[in-house]
Motif scaffolding. Structure first.
Motif, PDB file in Angstrom:
ATOM      1  N   GLY A  20      46.485  75.729  22.782  1.00  0.00           N
ATOM      2  CA  GLY A  20      46.663  77.156  23.024  1.00  0.00           C
ATOM      3  C   GLY A  20      45.396  77.930  22.714  1.00  0.00           C
ATOM      4  N   VAL A  21      44.956  78.745  23.657  1.00  0.00           N
ATOM      5  CA  VAL A  21      43.747  79.551  23.502  1.00  0.00           C
ATOM      6  C   VAL A  21      44.106  80.999  23.210  1.00  0.00           C
ATOM      7  CG1 VAL A  21      41.698  80.397  24.694  1.00  0.00           C
ATOM      8  CG2 VAL A  21      42.433  78.027  25.014  1.00  0.00           C
ATOM      9  N   ASN A  57      47.956  86.988  20.943  1.00  0.00           N
ATOM     10  CA  ASN A  57      47.725  85.951  19.950  1.00  0.00           C
ATOM     11  C   ASN A  57      46.537  85.110  20.403  1.00  0.00           C
ATOM     12  OD1 ASN A  57      50.873  86.459  19.878  1.00  0.00           O
ATOM     13  ND2 ASN A  57      50.312  85.654  17.879  1.00  0.00           N
ATOM     14  N   TYR A  58      45.806  84.563  19.422  1.00  0.00           N
ATOM     15  CA  TYR A  58      44.639  83.748  19.726  1.00  0.00           C
ATOM     16  C   TYR A  58      44.635  82.482  18.880  1.00  0.00           C
ATOM     17  CZ  TYR A  58      42.774  87.828  22.102  1.00  0.00           C
ATOM     18  OH  TYR A  58      42.597  88.886  22.959  1.00  0.00           O
ATOM     19  N   VAL A 107      38.899  80.456  18.837  1.00  0.00           N
ATOM     20  CA  VAL A 107      38.344  81.431  19.778  1.00  0.00           C
ATOM     21  C   VAL A 107      38.442  82.866  19.278  1.00  0.00           C
ATOM     22  CG1 VAL A 107      38.954  79.895  21.693  1.00  0.00           C
ATOM     23  CG2 VAL A 107      40.462  81.827  21.118  1.00  0.00           C
ATOM     24  N   LYS A 108      39.036  83.080  18.132  1.00  0.00           N
ATOM     25  CA  LYS A 108      39.172  84.446  17.605  1.00  0.00           C
ATOM     26  C   LYS A 108      37.804  85.093  17.447  1.00  0.00           C
ATOM     27  CE  LYS A 108      43.539  83.894  15.104  1.00  0.00           C
ATOM     28  NZ  LYS A 108      44.191  83.769  13.783  1.00  0.00           N
ATOM     29  N   GLY A 109      37.715  86.330  17.907  1.00  0.00           N
ATOM     30  CA  GLY A 109      36.466  87.058  17.819  1.00  0.00           C
ATOM     31  C   GLY A 109      35.521  86.813  18.985  1.00  0.00           C
ATOM     32  N   ASN A 140      33.393  85.060  25.604  1.00  0.00           N
ATOM     33  CA  ASN A 140      32.021  85.358  25.202  1.00  0.00           C
ATOM     34  C   ASN A 140      31.536  84.345  24.177  1.00  0.00           C
ATOM     35  OD1 ASN A 140      32.110  87.771  26.784  1.00  0.00           O
ATOM     36  ND2 ASN A 140      33.043  88.875  25.074  1.00  0.00           N
ATOM     37  N   SER A 141      30.235  84.314  23.980  1.00  0.00           N
ATOM     38  CA  SER A 141      29.625  83.414  22.989  1.00  0.00           C
ATOM     39  C   SER A 141      30.145  81.993  23.155  1.00  0.00           C
ATOM     40  CB  SER A 141      29.914  83.926  21.570  1.00  0.00           C
ATOM     41  OG  SER A 141      29.415  85.224  21.397  1.00  0.00           O
ATOM     42  N   LEU A 142      30.134  81.525  24.381  1.00  0.00           N
ATOM     43  CA  LEU A 142      30.699  80.204  24.673  1.00  0.00           C
ATOM     44  C   LEU A 142      29.905  79.091  24.005  1.00  0.00           C
ATOM     45  CD1 LEU A 142      31.700  80.884  28.341  1.00  0.00           C
ATOM     46  CD2 LEU A 142      33.238  80.012  26.584  1.00  0.00           C
TER      47      LEU A 142
END
Length: 127
Positions: free
Chosen positions: A47-48, A59-60, A64-66, A84-86
């Motif tokens: 889950g992403v 929900n995250y 990947v939070k932030g 972002n910021s991958l």
């Protein structure tokens, strides 16, 4: 016919950004949990992010939070995932899924709750 179609995946360098789209047809997404999940080779589907389309709550996953942000456009029947910021570890096939009458807090922890799935869009993060 109930259908989800993902788009927006591709190849991006570390630190870059992508926006994925999940377009729904055959049902309206105004009272569903719509989740983004990903699956890397040899790993279980993870889950992403998830959004409750009736109230916009989200929900995250911890990884990947932030960095990622989920949003929806009910008028377009579409859910987006801004990434972002991958990082290279974000490389996977990304799927969106939908289920009604369940909250994202439950759904994000177990992909088996989802009832409708798209075909997936691949994301590769590499220099």
């Amino acid at each position: 016919q109930v259908q989800l179609v993902e788009s927006g995946g591709g190849l991006v360098q570390p630190g870059g950004s992508l926006r994925l789209s999940c377009a729904a047809s055959g049902f309206t997404v105004d009272d569903y949990a719509i989740g983004w999940f990903r699956q890397a080779p040899g790993k279980e589907r993870e889950g992403v992010s998830c959004i409750n389309t009736n109230d916009g709550s989200t929900n995250y996953g911890d990884s990947v939070k932030g960095r990622f942000a989920i949003s929806r456009d009910n008028a377009k029947n579409t859910v987006y995932l801004q990434m972002n910021s991958l990082k290279p570890e974000d490389t996977a096939v990304y799927y969106c899924g939908a289920v009604d009458r369940l909250d994202c807090a439950v759904v994000i922890g177990n992909y088996r709750y989802l009832e409708v799935w798209g075909q997936g869009t691949p994301v590769t993060v590499s220099a």
